[in-house]
Scaffold this motif. Structure first.
Motif, PDB file in Angstrom:
ATOM      1  N   TYR A  18      80.933  34.748  12.749  1.00 43.25           N
ATOM      2  CA  TYR A  18      79.746  34.311  12.012  1.00 43.25           C
ATOM      3  C   TYR A  18      79.714  32.785  11.931  1.00 43.25           C
ATOM      4  O   TYR A  18      80.762  32.129  11.853  1.00 43.25           O
ATOM      5  N   THR A  19      78.516  32.228  11.911  1.00 45.42           N
ATOM      6  CA  THR A  19      78.406  30.832  11.516  1.00 45.42           C
ATOM      7  C   THR A  19      78.630  30.751  10.008  1.00 45.42           C
ATOM      8  O   THR A  19      78.482  31.750   9.292  1.00 45.42           O
ATOM      9  N   LYS A  20      78.972  29.600   9.531  1.00 45.09           N
ATOM     10  CA  LYS A  20      79.300  29.455   8.111  1.00 45.09           C
ATOM     11  C   LYS A  20      78.111  29.811   7.218  1.00 45.09           C
ATOM     12  O   LYS A  20      78.269  30.391   6.149  1.00 45.09           O
ATOM     13  N   SER A  21      76.905  29.480   7.678  1.00 48.20           N
ATOM     14  CA  SER A  21      75.721  29.760   6.860  1.00 48.20           C
ATOM     15  C   SER A  21      75.386  31.242   6.826  1.00 48.20           C
ATOM     16  O   SER A  21      74.810  31.729   5.847  1.00 48.20           O
ATOM     17  N   ASP A  22      75.743  32.000   7.874  1.00 48.79           N
ATOM     18  CA  ASP A  22      75.423  33.425   7.920  1.00 48.79           C
ATOM     19  C   ASP A  22      76.543  34.300   7.386  1.00 48.79           C
ATOM     20  O   ASP A  22      76.315  35.477   7.103  1.00 48.79           O
ATOM     21  N   ALA A  23      77.747  33.779   7.259  1.00 44.36           N
ATOM     22  CA  ALA A  23      78.886  34.585   6.828  1.00 44.36           C
ATOM     23  C   ALA A  23      78.786  34.912   5.342  1.00 44.36           C
ATOM     24  O   ALA A  23      78.210  34.143   4.559  1.00 44.36           O
ATOM     25  N   PRO A  24      79.359  36.062   4.918  1.00 49.63           N
ATOM     26  CA  PRO A  24      79.446  36.354   3.489  1.00 49.63           C
ATOM     27  C   PRO A  24      80.239  35.268   2.763  1.00 49.63           C
ATOM     28  O   PRO A  24      81.137  34.645   3.347  1.00 49.63           O
ATOM     29  N   GLN A  25      79.905  35.058   1.503  1.00 52.34           N
ATOM     30  CA  GLN A  25      80.580  34.020   0.738  1.00 52.34           C
ATOM     31  C   GLN A  25      82.083  34.272   0.658  1.00 52.34           C
ATOM     32  O   GLN A  25      82.890  33.348   0.739  1.00 52.34           O
ATOM     33  N   ALA A  26      82.461  35.555   0.522  1.00 52.94           N
ATOM     34  CA  ALA A  26      83.892  35.876   0.460  1.00 52.94           C
ATOM     35  C   ALA A  26      84.597  35.489   1.747  1.00 52.94           C
ATOM     36  O   ALA A  26      85.739  35.018   1.726  1.00 52.94           O
ATOM     37  N   ALA A  27      83.910  35.665   2.884  1.00 52.33           N
ATOM     38  CA  ALA A  27      84.521  35.295   4.169  1.00 52.33           C
ATOM     39  C   ALA A  27      84.773  33.803   4.238  1.00 52.33           C
ATOM     40  O   ALA A  27      85.848  33.361   4.676  1.00 52.33           O
ATOM     41  N   ASN A  28      83.804  33.011   3.802  1.00 51.30           N
ATOM     42  CA  ASN A  28      83.993  31.556   3.828  1.00 51.30           C
ATOM     43  C   ASN A  28      85.134  31.128   2.912  1.00 51.30           C
ATOM     44  O   ASN A  28      85.943  30.264   3.273  1.00 51.30           O
ATOM     45  N   LEU A  29      85.212  31.740   1.735  1.00 52.04           N
ATOM     46  CA  LEU A  29      86.273  31.367   0.794  1.00 52.04           C
ATOM     47  C   LEU A  29      87.648  31.712   1.347  1.00 52.04           C
ATOM     48  O   LEU A  29      88.591  30.909   1.271  1.00 52.04           O
ATOM     49  N   LEU A  30      87.788  32.911   1.916  1.00 52.63           N
ATOM     50  CA  LEU A  30      89.082  33.335   2.446  1.00 52.63           C
ATOM     51  C   LEU A  30      89.481  32.509   3.663  1.00 52.63           C
ATOM     52  O   LEU A  30      90.659  32.161   3.836  1.00 52.63           O
ATOM     53  N   GLN A  31      88.515  32.180   4.528  1.00 55.01           N
ATOM     54  CA  GLN A  31      88.838  31.354   5.691  1.00 55.01           C
ATOM     55  C   GLN A  31      89.198  29.931   5.285  1.00 55.01           C
ATOM     56  O   GLN A  31      90.149  29.351   5.821  1.00 55.01           O
ATOM     57  N   ASP A  32      88.459  29.377   4.341  1.00 55.61           N
ATOM     58  CA  ASP A  32      88.769  28.011   3.892  1.00 55.61           C
ATOM     59  C   ASP A  32      90.135  27.937   3.217  1.00 55.61           C
ATOM     60  O   ASP A  32      90.819  26.916   3.301  1.00 55.61           O
ATOM     61  N   ALA A  33      90.521  29.039   2.532  1.00 57.13           N
ATOM     62  CA  ALA A  33      91.819  29.060   1.865  1.00 57.13           C
ATOM     63  C   ALA A  33      92.960  29.362   2.827  1.00 57.13           C
ATOM     64  O   ALA A  33      94.137  29.264   2.449  1.00 57.13           O
ATOM     65  N   GLY A  34      92.642  29.748   4.071  1.00 58.56           N
ATOM     66  CA  GLY A  34      93.675  30.032   5.056  1.00 58.56           C
ATOM     67  C   GLY A  34      94.223  31.436   5.007  1.00 58.56           C
ATOM     68  O   GLY A  34      95.241  31.730   5.647  1.00 58.56           O
ATOM     69  N   PHE A  35      93.566  32.340   4.266  1.00 57.63           N
ATOM     70  CA  PHE A  35      94.064  33.708   4.169  1.00 57.63           C
ATOM     71  C   PHE A  35      93.625  34.579   5.339  1.00 57.63           C
ATOM     72  O   PHE A  35      94.289  35.558   5.660  1.00 57.63           O
ATOM     73  N   THR A  36      92.488  34.288   5.953  1.00 56.38           N
ATOM     74  CA  THR A  36      92.014  35.066   7.099  1.00 56.38           C
ATOM     75  C   THR A  36      91.782  34.129   8.278  1.00 56.38           C
ATOM     76  O   THR A  36      91.657  32.916   8.102  1.00 56.38           O
TER      77      THR A  36
END
Length: 362
Positions: free
Chosen positions: A277-295
């Motif tokens: 997903y692009t950042k604008s289309d991704a679910p908010q949870a996905a962006n948070l987890l990716q930014d935190a390095g968990f996924t």
């Protein structure tokens, strides 16, 4: 029954007598033990949250949103292997689909973009594959989710029966982390095998092998898959292991390891979808987890979508990619397989599946 007044008086004088021991107040728990019990409760809460996230993910049946694409009058050239657009607007090529060549009417069908169903350009290349979740997909994912919840309940009872000591709590944390990273490692090994060996006629895994190769040709189609459609095959693969843990495993650490590892192996394809997903289309949870390095992040997974597709196979957290690639783990596996049966992986031969030129042009 309540003690007699005489016994109370006797115990007030000689508290060490045997009849008085039952009346002795329990000593206060040391502070370290109280903290361990609190940590124990927090860990149970965390495991429950993992189960809730899992159930919410697999029960989501809403259709994914199609990106709003704007046709351009000239045909946009892109690599036939990666479908990589050369337009400067596409900063991360493999995330968003390149805009198709203009139709004779110089516009896309309004119905195809506004109705929520993917156009032929966004459909998978595999014959007979669909993007929507069926009732069978939902039943498979729901059954797997119930098995995960049952495993969590069993793990909770086993943990509750053990003393809440700091050492036990540390063991729970290690088992949880080990299970999560094992899921990342397992997703990488499975991804490597599907990418490099077999074909559409391979027993059991043939359709998955073909789907993985189709994903290399049109990586963006995964973002249009509904959740249960995306997860039902990995749910089937993890059910035997979940059942084995439920029936035969009684160790608390093994139960935590099994619950976490099987849950995230099951969710690997959804985390993989998030990385497309692009950042604008991704679910908010996905962006948070990716930014935190968990996924696994978009940038990390982008490294895989470059010929010859020989690295960055892990798609859960992506933490194992750096270590495995630096050690040459998958290259060593390929050499080992070649010595055993003489079969060259696709990362050596650059072999492509023949989906038909007509499909690739659509």
């Amino acid at each position: 029954r309540a003690p007699s007044p005489w016994l109370r008086f006797r115990c007030s004088i000689h508290f060490a007598d045997p009849p008085c021991r039952a009346l002795r107040p329990p000593p206060p728990a040391p502070q370290s033990l109280q903290m361990a019990r609190l940590a124990h409760a927090l860990l149970l809460t965390l495991l429950t949250a993992v189960a809730a996230m899992h159930a919410r993910a697999i029960c989501s049946i809403s259709a994914p949103k199609l990106p709003q694409v704007t046709p351009h009058s000239p045909a946009m050239p892109f690599s036939p292997r990666l479908q990589r657009p050369t337009h400067p607007r596409a900063r991360i090529p493999y995330l968003s689909a390149p805009v198709p060549a203009a139709t004779p009417s110089s516009k896309l069908s309004v119905e195809s973009t506004s109705s929520g169903s993917a156009t032929s350009y966004f459909q998978p290349l595999q014959s007979g594959d669909i993007l929507e979740s069926t009732q069978q997909h939902r039943m498979i994912c729901g059954t797997a989710a119930l098995m995960v919840v049952a495993l969590l309940v069993k793990a909770g009872f086993v943990m509750y029966s053990l003393p809440s000591t700091p050492l036990n709590f540390l063991g729970y944390i290690v088992a949880l982390a080990a299970g999560y990273e094992f899921a990342d490692f397992g997703s990488g090994v499975y991804h490597w095998a599907m990418d490099n060996y077999g074909n559409s006629r391979t027993p059991i895994w043939g359709k998955q092998i073909e789907a993985f190769q189709g994903h290399h040709e049109r990586p963006w189609t995964i973002t249009h898959r509904q959740t249960c459609n995306n997860l039902h095959q990995s749910a089937i693969a993890t059910m035997p292991a979940l059942l084995a843990f439920l029936l035969f495993v009684g160790n608390a650490y093994a139960l935590i390891f099994g619950t976490v590892s099987m849950t995230f192996i099951m969710l690997a394809q959804e985390l993989h979808k998030w990385s497309h997903y692009t950042k604008s289309d991704a679910p908010q949870a996905a962006n948070l987890l990716q930014d935190a390095g968990f996924t696994v992040s978009r940038r990390a997974h982008l490294a895989h979508h470059k010929p010859p597709f020989e690295n960055n196979y892990c798609i859960v957290s992506g933490h194992c990619n750096g270590l495995l690639d630096s050690l040459g783990f998958f290259a060593w596996l390929e050499r080992l397989v070649y010595r055993i049966n003489g079969i060259r992986p696709r990362s050596w031969t650059n072999e492509r599946f023949d989906f038909g030129a007509e499909k690739l042009r659509k």
